[in-house]
Structures are given as C-alpha cells and as structure tokens.
Scaffold this motif. Structure first.
Motif, PDB file in Angstrom:
ATOM      1  N   TRP A 389       4.880   6.805   2.718  1.00  0.00           N
ATOM      2  CA  TRP A 389       3.916   5.881   3.311  1.00  0.00           C
ATOM      3  C   TRP A 389       3.006   5.352   2.196  1.00  0.00           C
ATOM      4  N   PHE A 390       2.845   4.049   2.151  1.00  0.00           N
ATOM      5  CA  PHE A 390       1.976   3.418   1.165  1.00  0.00           C
ATOM      6  C   PHE A 390       0.637   3.076   1.803  1.00  0.00           C
ATOM      7  N   GLU A 391      -0.448   3.367   1.093  1.00  0.00           N
ATOM      8  CA  GLU A 391      -1.786   3.063   1.602  1.00  0.00           C
ATOM      9  C   GLU A 391      -2.142   1.628   1.282  1.00  0.00           C
ATOM     10  N   GLY A 392      -2.935   1.032   2.165  1.00  0.00           N
ATOM     11  CA  GLY A 392      -3.178  -0.411   2.072  1.00  0.00           C
ATOM     12  C   GLY A 392      -4.297  -0.825   1.164  1.00  0.00           C
ATOM     13  N   ASN A 393      -5.517  -0.389   1.386  1.00  0.00           N
ATOM     14  CA  ASN A 393      -6.685  -0.924   0.679  1.00  0.00           C
ATOM     15  C   ASN A 393      -6.782  -0.340  -0.717  1.00  0.00           C
ATOM     16  N   ARG A 394      -6.102  -0.967  -1.678  1.00  0.00           N
ATOM     17  CA  ARG A 394      -6.078  -0.474  -3.062  1.00  0.00           C
ATOM     18  C   ARG A 394      -7.161  -1.207  -3.847  1.00  0.00           C
ATOM     19  N   GLU A 395      -8.397  -0.729  -3.745  1.00  0.00           N
ATOM     20  CA  GLU A 395      -9.510  -1.425  -4.387  1.00  0.00           C
ATOM     21  C   GLU A 395      -9.406  -1.404  -5.898  1.00  0.00           C
ATOM     22  N   GLU A 396      -8.890  -0.282  -6.441  1.00  0.00           N
ATOM     23  CA  GLU A 396      -8.855  -0.185  -7.891  1.00  0.00           C
ATOM     24  C   GLU A 396      -7.700  -0.970  -8.482  1.00  0.00           C
ATOM     25  N   ASP A 397      -6.705  -1.335  -7.672  1.00  0.00           N
ATOM     26  CA  ASP A 397      -5.539  -2.053  -8.194  1.00  0.00           C
ATOM     27  C   ASP A 397      -5.832  -3.545  -8.115  1.00  0.00           C
ATOM     28  N   ASP A 398      -6.679  -4.035  -9.021  1.00  0.00           N
ATOM     29  CA  ASP A 398      -7.225  -5.390  -8.911  1.00  0.00           C
ATOM     30  C   ASP A 398      -6.667  -6.312  -9.971  1.00  0.00           C
ATOM     31  N   ALA A 399      -5.402  -6.139 -10.363  1.00  0.00           N
ATOM     32  CA  ALA A 399      -4.848  -6.959 -11.436  1.00  0.00           C
ATOM     33  C   ALA A 399      -4.824  -8.426 -11.082  1.00  0.00           C
ATOM     34  N   GLN A 400      -4.629  -8.757  -9.788  1.00  0.00           N
ATOM     35  CA  GLN A 400      -4.600 -10.151  -9.389  1.00  0.00           C
ATOM     36  C   GLN A 400      -5.977 -10.630  -8.961  1.00  0.00           C
ATOM     37  N   GLY A 401      -6.935  -9.755  -8.965  1.00  0.00           N
ATOM     38  CA  GLY A 401      -8.276 -10.136  -8.575  1.00  0.00           C
ATOM     39  C   GLY A 401      -9.182 -10.241  -9.760  1.00  0.00           C
ATOM     40  N   LYS A 402     -10.241  -9.421  -9.788  1.00  0.00           N
ATOM     41  CA  LYS A 402     -11.257  -9.564 -10.832  1.00  0.00           C
ATOM     42  C   LYS A 402     -10.713  -9.234 -12.215  1.00  0.00           C
ATOM     43  N   ALA A 403      -9.846  -8.243 -12.328  1.00  0.00           N
ATOM     44  CA  ALA A 403      -9.332  -7.879 -13.652  1.00  0.00           C
ATOM     45  C   ALA A 403      -8.492  -8.991 -14.240  1.00  0.00           C
ATOM     46  N   GLY A 404      -7.778  -9.729 -13.406  1.00  0.00           N
ATOM     47  CA  GLY A 404      -6.933 -10.807 -13.908  1.00  0.00           C
ATOM     48  C   GLY A 404      -7.676 -12.093 -14.120  1.00  0.00           C
ATOM     49  N   GLY A 405      -8.928 -12.173 -13.673  1.00  0.00           N
ATOM     50  CA  GLY A 405      -9.689 -13.395 -13.850  1.00  0.00           C
ATOM     51  C   GLY A 405      -9.198 -14.523 -12.978  1.00  0.00           C
ATOM     52  N   LEU A 406      -8.520 -14.186 -11.860  1.00  0.00           N
ATOM     53  CA  LEU A 406      -7.965 -15.233 -11.005  1.00  0.00           C
ATOM     54  C   LEU A 406      -8.732 -15.358  -9.700  1.00  0.00           C
ATOM     55  N   GLY A 407      -9.857 -14.680  -9.622  1.00  0.00           N
ATOM     56  CA  GLY A 407     -10.648 -14.786  -8.389  1.00  0.00           C
ATOM     57  C   GLY A 407     -10.228 -13.737  -7.380  1.00  0.00           C
ATOM     58  N   ASP A 408     -11.009 -13.621  -6.315  1.00  0.00           N
ATOM     59  CA  ASP A 408     -10.724 -12.646  -5.275  1.00  0.00           C
ATOM     60  C   ASP A 408      -9.617 -13.143  -4.362  1.00  0.00           C
ATOM     61  N   VAL A 409      -8.785 -12.233  -3.904  1.00  0.00           N
ATOM     62  CA  VAL A 409      -7.675 -12.561  -3.019  1.00  0.00           C
ATOM     63  C   VAL A 409      -8.043 -12.147  -1.605  1.00  0.00           C
ATOM     64  N   GLU A 410      -7.939 -13.075  -0.675  1.00  0.00           N
ATOM     65  CA  GLU A 410      -8.262 -12.777   0.718  1.00  0.00           C
ATOM     66  C   GLU A 410      -7.150 -11.932   1.322  1.00  0.00           C
ATOM     67  N   GLU A 411      -7.542 -10.896   2.050  1.00  0.00           N
ATOM     68  CA  GLU A 411      -6.583 -10.036   2.692  1.00  0.00           C
ATOM     69  C   GLU A 411      -6.864  -9.993   4.187  1.00  0.00           C
ATOM     70  N   ALA A 412      -5.822  -9.717   4.948  1.00  0.00           N
ATOM     71  CA  ALA A 412      -5.991  -9.617   6.389  1.00  0.00           C
ATOM     72  C   ALA A 412      -6.894  -8.431   6.716  1.00  0.00           C
ATOM     73  N   GLU A 413      -7.776  -8.611   7.676  1.00  0.00           N
ATOM     74  CA  GLU A 413      -8.716  -7.568   8.048  1.00  0.00           C
ATOM     75  C   GLU A 413      -7.983  -6.400   8.691  1.00  0.00           C
ATOM     76  N   ASP A 414      -8.295  -5.210   8.236  1.00  0.00           N
ATOM     77  CA  ASP A 414      -7.680  -4.008   8.795  1.00  0.00           C
ATOM     78  C   ASP A 414      -8.522  -3.541   9.974  1.00  0.00           C
ATOM     79  N   THR A 415      -8.021  -3.797  11.188  1.00  0.00           N
ATOM     80  CA  THR A 415      -8.779  -3.458  12.394  1.00  0.00           C
ATOM     81  C   THR A 415      -8.474  -2.061  12.889  1.00  0.00           C
ATOM     82  N   GLY A 416      -7.589  -1.353  12.192  1.00  0.00           N
ATOM     83  CA  GLY A 416      -7.234  -0.021  12.644  1.00  0.00           C
ATOM     84  C   GLY A 416      -6.170  -0.018  13.713  1.00  0.00           C
ATOM     85  N   ALA A 417      -5.615  -1.196  14.011  1.00  0.00           N
ATOM     86  CA  ALA A 417      -4.568  -1.289  15.034  1.00  0.00           C
ATOM     87  C   ALA A 417      -3.299  -0.640  14.522  1.00  0.00           C
ATOM     88  N   PRO A 418      -2.362  -0.351  15.420  1.00  0.00           N
ATOM     89  CA  PRO A 418      -1.065   0.196  14.978  1.00  0.00           C
ATOM     90  C   PRO A 418      -0.362  -0.764  14.041  1.00  0.00           C
TER      91      PRO A 418
END
Length: 453
Positions: A389-418
């Motif tokens: 099972w892979f976990e979803g909210n990988r805050e530290e894995d930000d290569a495409q976000g702040k670390a890559g200098g490409l801006g923040d990437v919008e993700e679908a909101e995790d509502t806790g649904a199945p």
C-alpha cells in the motif's frame, strides 16, 4: 671519459666543481645515445659516490645537471627519460645527502610519464618524494604538499585505482584549509567528486560535479563534461526525496537540454517509468566502475526466492526468476520504477510489482521493504494479502513542487472517503479539466464543435 674524470678528481676542491660542470654540455653533445647515457652515468657516479669529490661539489654538479635536464636539453623524450631514471638509480644509495636534487628529478620523470599517459607509474614516482624533510625547498609548506597529494590522487583516478587514491585524498583533506591557490582548490574539489563517484556516493558526487560545472575558470568543454557526470551520478543515486531534489536542480539547468542523457533525466524527474531500451542506451555512456556487479546477501536471496501463491489463481508462466538487481544501474532503475509506481497506484500486489520490475514477487517485496525502512518510500506491506500500500500525502517528496522551482501542484482533497470514492473524485476532476480546456479552445476559435443531431 674515465681518464678525464680521474684527472679532474686530482684537482683542488675549488676547481673540481667547474671542471665537472664543464663536462656536462660536452657529454650531452654526443651523437650516440648509448655513449651519452654511459658517460653521464660515470659522471654522476663519480661526483656522488667518490669520497674524494666531497658533498659540496657533488651537490653543485648534480644541481647543474638537474637544471640542464629540466630545460629539455635532450630533445629525444625517451632518451631524456632514460637519463633521468639512470641518474635516480645512481643517486638512490645517497638519497639523504641529495634529497632536493632527487625530488626535482622525480618531478621531471613524473611529467614525462604523464605526457605518455602512464598515470599509475607517474603517481608512484611522486609517492617516492619525501614531503617532510627539512632539507627540501619543494613542499616545505602545506600548500606545496597539498599540490603533490592532489596530483597523485588525480593520476591514480585516471587508472581507476580509487582505493589508493582515497588514501592520498585523506592526506590532502587535512591540508586543504591552508591552501590559497585557486587552481589547486578546484582540482581538490574535482577529486572529491570523483572519489565519491568511485565510492558509489552518487548523490554527493552529483552535487559536487554540478557545483564545479558553474565555475568560470574551468574550460567550457570541461564544465560540460562535469555537468554530464552530475546527471549520470544523479541517475545512479538511490531513489528517494534527496535524489528528487538533485534531479530537480539539474532538470531546471538549461544546459542539460543539450546533453545526450537529458531524456532519462527528464523521465526520472517527472517520475515516468523507464523502459529497457532507454536504460540500455544510457548504459552505454557509463564507465566500468559504474557498472559494478552487486552481491545479494544470503538472507535477501532466500526471501526473494520464496514461494509465492498468486491470490488471483492466475500464475504467470513467464514470470521473472531474478532475485535482485545485478548492477548499480539495475538497482537505480528498479528503485526509480518502484517509486514511480507509487505515484500511479494506491496499492499493488507483489506479483504485479515483480512483473513491473522484472523480479520475483519475493524480490520485489524485499526491495519495497528496504526502501520503506530507509524512509525513501512511504507505504506499508500487507503480507497476508500480498499487497504493498502506498501512502498519499508525500509532503517531503516535493521534486515537482518547491524543490523543483515549478510552483505548487494542486492535488485532489483527501476527504477520508474509501478508495473507490476517491478514484471517482479524481475522474470527475479530470473530466472537468478537459471540459475547461475545450471551452478555452472554442473561445479562441481553435476548435469548432459539430452540432448534435
């Protein structure tokens, strides 16, 4: 020649030195190489090993000979190398008395060997230099010692003798704080990067290569070579957040667009799964130490070769029998593909991951387990259902976000649904994005929709 030497030996100490020195040009002018070498040997043997000549005269004559040899008075390189080697062998028993002259000859011989690309031989000649003697003028300061050590490291690395090179690199590291020569410091930093490369510390090596590729004092072609080495080391580094940051730094460097390895760099940065054809193309650019074979521990081999029952009841007849990566590149690609699959799937069976990585299910589980233990992959393993099972909210894995200098990437909101509802939400978001793109293209007049019948 013997009679001349014997006659000069009977002169007073004041006249011996000039008389012996006057013989040197005469000997060097001889057309026969064998006679030239023999006569110089007799001269050096007389002034160095005969007690009647004296130490002062011996040093005076040998210093003059070393000076003349350093001025390339002998045009034939092979002959000059032969003369220098013979002189060193003759003086060797009295090296304590003629240390400065011997060390200068060693530098000359190392230069000749380096020109012939005899890297290891040149390094061993330099290793024979005494760097701690009070008699020496050369290497009397830490900066001079550092230059000698760095040169030895550089020569040994040319022949890929990284173990011995690391010994002299450690000696150089103790002196680098006192260095004020910019060229020596740059050579030391390059040795740092190469030592890390040979030691499979690829992340550290990639960062050092990339840093050096920006230095303006280095030739442009050399800087391009260092940038290429930085990309290669980043690709070979263990997959995880740290490598993602290094890949991001290289990906946004505009110079990498011109490199032949840009394709695999972009795919790794964007977390695309790598195919075998792309890996083989990249493999051709690697050096021998980067293709080193990996040994699999007995515990991992047993775990990887364990029996696996397919819960679906559909055993794959062509399933892989590999129990682990065979090379450094093999391991880097498998770990990358495992990390990339975590961005695609919520979970995956051991068998499915094994098919993706070309491993047995047990070997795929072992690789995932190690990456989770080391914090390079966020997830969990269900050994009962044979699922990862892979976990979803990988805050530290930000290569495409702040670390890559490409801006923040919008993700679908995790509502806790199945998971099924979350999947439906992602489909709705994708459909809404496609619809907004079509509307935008229609407004621009780029797309015309046909009327509904």
């Amino acid at each position: 020649m013997d009679s001349q030497l014997a006659q000069i030996s009977t002169l007073s100490q004041k006249d011996k030195g000039p008389a012996f020195i006057a013989l040197i040009p005469e000997i060097l002018a001889r057309p026969d190489p064998s006679a030239l070498v023999a006569d110089l040997h007799n001269l050096v043997d007389t002034v160095v090993n005969q007690d009647s000549v004296g130490l002062v005269v011996g040093r005076q004559v040998l210093s003059e000979l070393v000076k003349i040899l350093g001025e390339a008075s002998i045009k034939d390189v092979e002959l000059r190398k032969r003369v220098v080697e013979d002189t060193l062998n003759t003086v060797q028993p009295r090296i304590v008395s003629y240390e400065e002259q011997v060390n200068t000859l060693r530098f000359q011989l190392a230069d000749l060997l380096e020109e012939e690309e005899e890297w290891s031989e040149a390094a061993r000649v330099l290793m024979g230099i005494s760097l701690d003697s009070g008699q020496r003028r050369v290497a009397s300061r830490d900066g001079d010692k550092l230059r000698v050590y760095v040169r030895i490291v550089r020569l040994l690395l040319e022949d890929e003798e990284n173990v011995q090179a690391e010994t002299y690199y450690n000696r150089a590291a103790l002196l680098v704080h006192s260095a004020d020569d910019r060229e020596t410091l740059l050579q030391f930093k390059l040795c740092q990067a190469r030592i890390s490369d040979y030691g499979r510390k690829f992340l550290e090596s990639a960062s050092r290569y990339h840093e050096l590729s920006y230095v303006g004092e280095i030739d442009e072609e050399e800087r391009r070579h260092m940038l290429l080495a930085a990309v290669t080391c980043a690709v070979l580094a263990p997959a995880g957040p740290n490598r993602s940051r290094v890949l991001a730094s290289l990906y946004r460097d505009e110079r990498t667009l011109e490199l032949p390895t840009y394709n695999i760099l972009s795919k790794m940065f964007l977390d695309h799964i790598l195919r075998s054809a792309e890996v083989k193309e990249f493999e051709r650019t690697l050096k021998s130490h980067q293709l080193a074979k990996l040994a699999i521990s007995s515990n991992d081999r047993l775990a990887s070769a364990g029996q696996y029952d397919d819960p679906t009841g559909m055993n794959e007849p062509t399933a892989s029998t590999r129990t682990g990566p065979s090379t450094v590149l093999d391991r880097a690609v498998m770990e990358h593909n495992l990390l990339a699959s975590s961005k695609i799937y919520n979970n995956i069976t051991f068998g499915g991951l094994g098919a993706l990585l070309d491993l047995t299910p047990g070997a795929a589980e072992t690789m995932a387990r190690k990456m989770i233990e080391q914090g390079r992959l966020r997830g969990s393993i269900d050994q009962v259902d044979k699922l990862i099972w892979f976990e979803g909210n990988r805050e530290e894995d930000d290569a495409q976000g702040k670390a890559g200098g490409l801006g923040d990437v919008e993700e679908a909101e995790d509502t806790g649904a199945p998971f099924t509802k979350r999947w439906d939400t992602q489909i709705r978001l994708t459909a809404a994005n496609v619809e907004s793109i079509v509307e935008h293209l229609t407004e621009k007049g780029l797309v015309k929709l046909a009327p509904v019948a």
